[in-house]
Enzyme design. Structure first.
Site, PDB file in Angstrom:
ATOM      1  CG  HIS A   1      11.068 -10.640 -14.969  1.00 54.98           C
ATOM      2  ND1 HIS A   1      11.254 -11.489 -13.901  1.00 54.98           N
ATOM      3  CD2 HIS A   1       9.782 -10.815 -15.387  1.00 54.98           C
ATOM      4  CE1 HIS A   1      10.128 -12.149 -13.667  1.00 54.98           C
ATOM      5  NE2 HIS A   1       9.225 -11.767 -14.556  1.00 54.98           N
TER       6      HIS A   1
ATOM      7  N   GLY B   1       7.265  -7.006  -5.459  1.00 53.03           N
ATOM      8  CA  GLY B   1       6.993  -7.986  -6.501  1.00 53.03           C
ATOM      9  C   GLY B   1       5.541  -7.939  -6.907  1.00 53.03           C
TER      10      GLY B   1
ATOM     11  CG  ASP C   1       4.138   0.349 -19.097  1.00 50.87           C
ATOM     12  OD1 ASP C   1       3.778   1.538 -19.154  1.00 50.87           O
ATOM     13  OD2 ASP C   1       5.085  -0.106 -19.762  1.00 50.87           O
TER      14      ASP C   1
ATOM     15  CB  ILE D   1       6.491  -4.141 -23.535  1.00 48.96           C
ATOM     16  CG1 ILE D   1       6.765  -3.575 -24.933  1.00 48.96           C
ATOM     17  CG2 ILE D   1       6.522  -5.670 -23.568  1.00 48.96           C
ATOM     18  CD1 ILE D   1       5.837  -4.101 -26.025  1.00 48.96           C
TER      19      ILE D   1
ATOM     20  CG  HIS E   1       7.912  -9.033 -19.145  1.00 44.33           C
ATOM     21  ND1 HIS E   1       7.866  -7.808 -18.523  1.00 44.33           N
ATOM     22  CD2 HIS E   1       7.348  -9.919 -18.284  1.00 44.33           C
ATOM     23  CE1 HIS E   1       7.296  -7.947 -17.331  1.00 44.33           C
ATOM     24  NE2 HIS E   1       6.961  -9.221 -17.162  1.00 44.33           N
TER      25      HIS E   1
ATOM     26  NE  ARG F   1     -19.041  -1.334  17.492  1.00 37.10           N
ATOM     27  CZ  ARG F   1     -19.832  -0.532  16.794  1.00 37.10           C
ATOM     28  NH1 ARG F   1     -19.348   0.172  15.776  1.00 37.10           N
ATOM     29  NH2 ARG F   1     -21.112  -0.425  17.090  1.00 37.10           N
TER      30      ARG F   1
ATOM     31  CD  GLU G   1     -11.451  -0.933   1.983  1.00 38.99           C
ATOM     32  OE1 GLU G   1     -12.580  -0.705   2.454  1.00 38.99           O
ATOM     33  OE2 GLU G   1     -11.161  -0.760   0.760  1.00 38.99           O
TER      34      GLU G   1
ATOM     35  CG  HIS H   1     -18.869  -3.972  12.144  1.00 38.87           C
ATOM     36  ND1 HIS H   1     -18.091  -3.062  12.833  1.00 38.87           N
ATOM     37  CD2 HIS H   1     -20.070  -3.371  11.966  1.00 38.87           C
ATOM     38  CE1 HIS H   1     -18.794  -1.949  13.054  1.00 38.87           C
ATOM     39  NE2 HIS H   1     -20.009  -2.120  12.557  1.00 38.87           N
TER      40      HIS H   1
ATOM     41  CG  HIS I   1     -21.679  -4.797   4.839  1.00 34.52           C
ATOM     42  ND1 HIS I   1     -22.070  -4.796   3.513  1.00 34.52           N
ATOM     43  CD2 HIS I   1     -21.156  -3.559   5.063  1.00 34.52           C
ATOM     44  CE1 HIS I   1     -21.805  -3.621   2.973  1.00 34.52           C
ATOM     45  NE2 HIS I   1     -21.242  -2.851   3.898  1.00 34.52           N
TER      46      HIS I   1
END
Length: 669
Positions: A26, A114, A155, A187, A260, A352, A405, A455, A467
């Site tokens: 690039h 990356g 960008d 660009i 690019h 848990r 997350e 869960h 869920h």
């Protein structure tokens, strides 16, 4: 041509020559952002190329990792030990100059980057770790931890959702020593950013609590330097410096998407040389540039020597704090005095809840463990009691990541790589999808970030299929280099935490919401990944039942029912496939003897991945479709997680294997 201009031209030419030789890369960002890279490395970055890992160095993250050729050129020119030959082997097998920066491969690369935007979140993690350590160890007269974190993004990074997540978190935390340099060239691969990206990035970041500075001309080194100085002076806000650049600067393809992601080509490189008035041979650093960098070198070395003086003074004046600092830097968790984590609760307990207790016992003895959840800490049960909060005004241990997350995972990667802290993060298992890309980077870099995912199954119940994780266990297990634990009770949960913080790779600890019976047959054997939980009476069992998590107790119940029908079953607990798979062949065959083909896998998740243990003749008590909204006990019954169904499947696989064996016997006769 000044030494500065010649150095920038050298960085540009080295980059495009490496890309041209590799026939891929690039060049656009390398040409456009070279003045940014030069200004940072020459005028602001606290670093010592002769010792790239000295602790109080500034951290630099190339979030726009596709511009790796520019980073390698900077490392080469500034004396990090990257050679001319390394540049010439850009993107080649076993080289120190891979296509995108890789942690542990190249000196000076702080983190693998990356996937766009993740580098910004990594930088947030670096900056957060710096602040936590500074607040813990610095004294009014002795700043042991005092450095900045810089990230260079483009960008594409700004379009990614993770950048907004991370920027929002950084603004809330008021990370004043985080500086993001935005190479704004307008660009992307498909053309002008106006096709898909017209927002005012500066106003967005101002709304998120950032200081925003602008440099209109990306070739103006003095303006870039002045902006960085202003950013360093702002201590209450992270800073975004928007620098308008020209992609592919100096080449005939400048300003277009054509430069690019493809080499410029020999003819365009010739034109670039003319434009830059650059006369040095390919891959050669002009002597004037080498001499100029040599003049800067003493200042780089001085940065470390000054810190060494601070360390010496700190050690003499605050010896106990210094020793603790060394312990934090080592970040080693010992379980020799933590036998209590294997104690069995008197009553059934959700994994848990077991994890909450175990985590706190470990954290009590290891204060460098910090972490939090994506707004689910009380549900995931990952609160460090009496640990306080990590905020702009408090230096505790519980990090409130908010419902972010993806950024949470990438921030934890940065925190670990900074050094001095062992981070963990948590959410519901089903939402691990949102941070899969960050988990993948943990595994790729082989760093022991701990992911606590509660869960774990259709036991979520009434919340319904949105869920209820079905495929997530399989997804996590397909990531190379990660350990995925699904513990059956408190003792297996303890083993999961011990394995997580004594290993060198990431671990996902997948815990139940519902209460689990506490079993006599579990224990530290879980550290082998798979083990015999209840053996057959005969030397060779009639069938093997392999289970994980909440289904281990079901397998034990099925064993008892089968025995009533004169069928002798062995029950194998398989809390962590990855650990079991690396055991010796002898051990694995002692648990799963090859001559016993009748096997049943029992897990409240997809059957995908279980074939390697049950084979073509085996059966599955799994779930290969989405769940539904219903109480947990109803869900398990509807989906076939019953003693009767396991017994039925065991008998079926025994019949199948008997027929197969008879067929081969008849064939041999």
């Amino acid at each position: 041509m000044t030494n500065e201009q010649l150095t920038i031209s050298t960085l540009r030419m080295l980059s495009v020559e490496a890309i041209e030789k590799a026939k891929s890369g690039h060049p656009g960002i390398c040409l456009g952002a070279a003045p940014i890279g030069y200004t940072l490395f020459a005028k602001h970055l606290k670093h010592n190329p002769k010792d790239p890992n000295f602790f109080d160095r500034d951290r630099f993250v190339l979030s726009a990792g596709h511009g790796s050729a520019l980073l390698y050129s900077l490392l080469h020119v500034f004396g990090y030990g990257l050679t001319k030959e390394d540049l010439m082997r850009f993107r080649q097998h076993t080289s120190k100059t891979p296509g995108h920066p890789e942690y542990g491969v190249t000196a000076g690369v702080e983190v693998s980057t990356g996937p766009l935007g993740q580098g910004v979140a990594n930088a947030v993690g670096f900056a957060l770790a710096e602040r936590i350590l500074a607040a813990k160890f610095n004294k009014p007269d002795c700043k042991l931890v005092d450095h900045y974190t810089y990230a260079l993004c483009g960008d594409g990074c700004m379009m990614e959702g993770i950048e907004n997540e991370a920027a929002s978190f950084a603004g809330t935390q008021k990370l004043g020593k985080l500086i993001v340099l935005y190479d704004s060239n307008h660009i992307t691969i498909e053309g002008s950013t106006d096709l898909a990206f017209t927002e005012d990035v500066g106003k967005r970041h101002e709304a998120l609590g950032w200081q925003v500075l602008r440099v209109n001309n990306g070739e103006d080194v003095d303006a870039i330097s002045a902006a960085i100085t202003l950013a360093k002076d702002e201590t209450d806000k992270p800073s975004l410096i928007i620098i308008n650049t020209t992609i592919g600067y100096g080449s005939p393809l400048s300003g277009t998407s054509k430069c690019h992601g493809a080499p410029l080509g020999a003819d365009n490189i010739k034109e670039l040389r003319k434009k830059l008035a650059y006369k040095a041979a390919a891959f050669e650093v002009p002597s004037a540039v080498a001499d100029y960098i040599s003049e800067l070198a003493p200042a780089f070395a001085k940065a470390q020597s000054e810190w060494n003086k601070i360390v010496k003074a700190y050690k003499a004046k605050y010896p106990e704090d210094y020793e603790e600092f060394q312990v934090w830097r080592k970040g080693s968790v010992s379980f020799e005095e933590l036998d209590s984590i294997y104690e069995t609760p008197e009553k059934p307990e959700a994994a848990r809840a077991s994890g909450q207790r175990i985590l706190n016992t470990i954290a009590q003895h290891n204060p460098f463990i910090v972490g939090g959840s994506a707004d689910l800490a009380s549900s995931n049960m990952v609160v460090i009691k009496d640990g306080g909060d990590v905020s702009a005004t408090e230096n505790g241990r519980n990090i409130h990541f908010g419902i972010r997350e993806h950024a949470m995972g990438a921030i934890c990667n940065g925190m670990y790589l900074h050094g001095g802290l062992l981070p963990f993060c948590a959410t519901f298992t089903v939402f691990s999808d949102y941070m899969k890309a960050a988990i993948r980077m943990s595994a790729l870099m082989n760093i022991p970030v701990v992911y606590i995912l509660s869960h774990d199954s259709i036991g979520v119940g009434e919340d319904g299929p949105t869920h209820q994780p079905i495929e997530q266990l399989t997804m996590l297990r397909t990531i190379p280099g990660i350990k995925v634990f699904r513990p059956a009770d408190a003792k297996e949960t303890a083993a999961a935490f011990e394995s997580a913080w004594t290993g060198k790779s990431p671990t996902a600890i997948v815990t139940s919401r519902q209460n689990l019976p506490q079993l006599e047959c579990t224990g530290t054997d879980a550290l082998y990944g798979g083990y015999i939980a209840a053996d057959s009476e005969k030397e060779t069992p009639d069938v093997i039942l392999i289970a994980t998590g909440s289904e281990l107790s079901l397998a034990l119940e099925a064993k008892a029912a089968l025995m009533n029908e004169k069928i002798d079953a062995r029950v194998v607990s398989m809390p962590c496939m990855e650990l079991f798979d690396i055991q010796t062949i002898k051990y694995k065959e002692s648990v799963l003897p090859p001559n016993v083909r009748a096997r049943v896998a029992i897990e409240a998740g997809r059957s995908t991945g279980w074939y390697k243990y049950v084979g073509l003749d085996g059966e599955f008590c799994c779930i290969d479709e989405f769940g539904m909204s219903a109480p947990a006990n109803v869900m398990f019954e509807i989906c076939g997680f019953t003693t009767d169904n396991v017994v039925k499947l065991a008998k079926k696989t025994i019949r199948t294997c008997s027929k197969t064996e008879a067929m081969f016997v008849n064939k041999d006769n």
